[in-house]
Design a protein around this motif. Sequence first.
Motif, short mmCIF file in Angstrom:
data_model
loop_
_atom_site.label_atom_id
_atom_site.label_comp_id
_atom_site.label_asym_id
_atom_site.label_seq_id
_atom_site.Cartn_x
_atom_site.Cartn_y
_atom_site.Cartn_z
N ALA A 15 -34.45 -8.46 2.54
CA ALA A 15 -33.95 -9.86 2.12
C ALA A 15 -35.15 -10.89 2.72
CB ALA A 15 -32.83 -10.13 2.96
N LEU A 16 -36.11 -10.13 3.77
CA LEU A 16 -37.02 -11.26 4.27
C LEU A 16 -38.36 -11.16 3.43
CD1 LEU A 16 -36.98 -10.04 7.83
CD2 LEU A 16 -36.10 -12.10 6.97
N THR A 17 -38.42 -10.41 2.39
CA THR A 17 -39.91 -10.35 1.65
C THR A 17 -39.42 -10.16 0.12
OG1 THR A 17 -40.00 -7.78 1.56
CG2 THR A 17 -40.97 -9.26 3.43
N TYR A 18 -38.22 -9.99 -0.34
CA TYR A 18 -37.94 -9.80 -1.65
C TYR A 18 -38.18 -11.10 -2.40
CZ TYR A 18 -35.57 -8.56 -5.84
OH TYR A 18 -35.25 -8.39 -7.31
N TRP A 19 -38.91 -11.09 -3.66
CA TRP A 19 -39.38 -12.24 -4.48
C TRP A 19 -38.20 -12.87 -5.06
CZ3 TRP A 19 -43.97 -8.90 -6.33
CH2 TRP A 19 -44.97 -9.14 -5.53
N GLY A 20 -37.04 -11.93 -5.40
CA GLY A 20 -36.07 -12.40 -6.08
C GLY A 20 -35.73 -12.01 -7.32
N ASP A 21 -34.41 -12.07 -7.77
CA ASP A 21 -34.23 -11.74 -9.31
C ASP A 21 -34.54 -12.61 -10.28
OD1 ASP A 21 -32.92 -9.65 -8.04
OD2 ASP A 21 -30.82 -10.43 -8.04
N MET A 22 -35.08 -12.39 -11.33
CA MET A 22 -35.52 -13.15 -12.55
C MET A 22 -34.03 -13.46 -13.40
SD MET A 22 -39.24 -11.89 -13.80
CE MET A 22 -39.95 -10.55 -12.80
N THR A 23 -34.07 -14.58 -13.74
CA THR A 23 -32.79 -15.04 -14.62
C THR A 23 -33.17 -15.82 -15.62
OG1 THR A 23 -32.15 -16.88 -12.97
CG2 THR A 23 -31.12 -14.65 -12.74
N GLN A 27 -38.32 -19.63 -12.97
CA GLN A 27 -39.77 -19.89 -12.59
C GLN A 27 -40.16 -18.65 -12.44
OE1 GLN A 27 -41.50 -22.27 -12.79
NE2 GLN A 27 -43.54 -21.57 -12.09
N LEU A 28 -39.59 -17.49 -11.58
CA LEU A 28 -40.34 -16.21 -11.56
C LEU A 28 -40.68 -15.56 -13.02
CD1 LEU A 28 -37.96 -14.61 -8.86
CD2 LEU A 28 -40.27 -15.10 -8.72
N LEU A 29 -40.33 -15.97 -13.81
CA LEU A 29 -40.87 -15.36 -15.43
C LEU A 29 -42.11 -15.96 -15.43
CD1 LEU A 29 -37.66 -16.31 -17.63
CD2 LEU A 29 -38.40 -14.05 -16.80
N TRP A 61 -38.88 -4.09 -11.13
CA TRP A 61 -38.60 -5.67 -10.92
C TRP A 61 -39.47 -6.45 -12.13
CZ3 TRP A 61 -42.44 -9.70 -10.28
CH2 TRP A 61 -41.97 -10.85 -10.01
N LEU A 62 -40.50 -5.80 -12.53
CA LEU A 62 -41.44 -6.60 -13.54
C LEU A 62 -40.10 -6.35 -14.86
CD1 LEU A 62 -43.76 -8.15 -13.96
CD2 LEU A 62 -44.97 -6.01 -14.66
#
Length: 556
Positions: A15-23, A27-29, A61-62
């Motif tokens: 939880a401290l380092t995970y970049w997050g889920d792409m939805t 913006q992670l896209l 993740w990608l």
Amino acid sequence: MLKQALLDGTDPANALTYWGDMTHMHQLLVESGDFAVMLWLSRARVFVRLNAAEQAQVLAWLAQVDGQGTYYDNWVLFSALAQTVRLRLGQAVPLAELDANLDTASAFYRGDGWYVDGAGEEFELYNAWMFNWHFLHWAAIDGDRRPELRALVLSRAASFLASFPHFFGANGAYPAWGRSLVYRFAAVAGFATGYQLGITASGPGLLRRLSSGCIRYFYEHGLLDPEEHFVRQGFHSNFPPAGEAYISPGSVYWCCHGLYALSFAADDPFWTAPEEPLPVERGDFDIALPAPGFALSGRRATGQVLLLNSRSGQEHDAPGHNYTSKYGKLVYSSHFPFNVLPAGNPRHPRNFAPDAMLALTRDGRHFGHRLHTRRGGVAPGLLWCCFDEYVDDELQAVWAAVLLAGDRQIRLAVIRPSFPMQTYEAPGALGCEEAASIQRRSDPEAGWEYAEAEGRAVAIQRLLGYDGQLSSRPFLGHSNINLAYAYSEQPLIFETQARVARRVLASVSLVRPAPFDPAEEFAGIAVKALGGEACEWRCPLARGPLSRSRISCPPA
């Protein structure tokens, strides 16, 4: 370090380092595109050394890009790069979706090497730091799977890279226009990717001169925080309002695209060939790019490049984006960054300064500004356009033309107001670090105003229709609205009376990175009304048909 970052950032259990889920539309896209390029370029040193479980975690993740909605613009290439790299690293990907993304991006092409960024007429620097970055990386990684598309992408990039050197002034800067200008020297990224693929007409000495000059310009203008050494949010130093609402503290590191040549070997000709002079350092030029609607003019004596924008723009502005000023100026300069922020009452967000533009107003307090352009065109040393301005939420049609005599701008306009209004006009924004350094001069009889600071000067003179002028000052009292400088101001000419009649207006402006005498520079330039919406101009300093001619306004 990179290995650990990959594993920490793609681990949903951390939880401290995970970049997050792409939805959907996340913006992670966007970040996935550069993540994929990084993964591919470092694959021999990092990815292949991961164990099977670690590789699966990174690719999982990608893979979240699959099936996600994106904006109908350059975003489609982010997902395409993420899918391309996974494909080449041995993972199954939805090929139909990948190819649809590539085809969508390809369909944005309009000519002269330029892509439009979406459905409108938005031609901007994303051609430099996005289309000729992500698309060229796709061509290098996966182009052999689709050789016909690869050939198209490379030929278009070659066309873009052949003319793009003309955009750079001798100071290393380019005429700043459009959005995401906080990416700064990412604009030179295509020179390195194109060179690596062997499609650049320019030699390595010129490509390095373009790159080193641009990087040096921003380094010398406050790129890095002097104490913490991070990249600051702004165009020059720290000025977050220069960006858009979507810009985060990390977004400015897109400038690192411009450092791609650091991946070349030390003995590569890119590094060993002597630097060559820029086009503007070799001689004067006037060229036209009809597809994006740009005309470029460079003067060797001053090193300045002017970009005449006949039609690139957004359909609408958005809060915190300030697209109006970023696309709506008639002329952008390599040495005179424009006023980016609106001034005055925040309840009137369209109050953008009229530097390099003419602005309509009912009361001298609330001003219109060009944003959407109906149509326009260019020729060497010339632009014309028909555009709209909103004044008190009512649409007003304006026809304008700019004719260059050297670096002097003869501006012609026809306005067709629907209620009584005045027109204001300014030559360009004179930015500097403090007002005390500005020198101002006026000649009300001749009709010109002049201001000078830090070796740069602006001036404007009334030619037809205008009967008032104001010495240089901050627009509506707001001095901190410039893209690059802490202080800016501009002289103004204007109509003293609000009128509803259709009419022709004309002026001559000059923005030059050197002091000058406006009486001398504007001598002999005249415009005469011929009745209706036609006029005749005379300019002894111009050459050929532009020295004396007639022009009339087409229907709106």
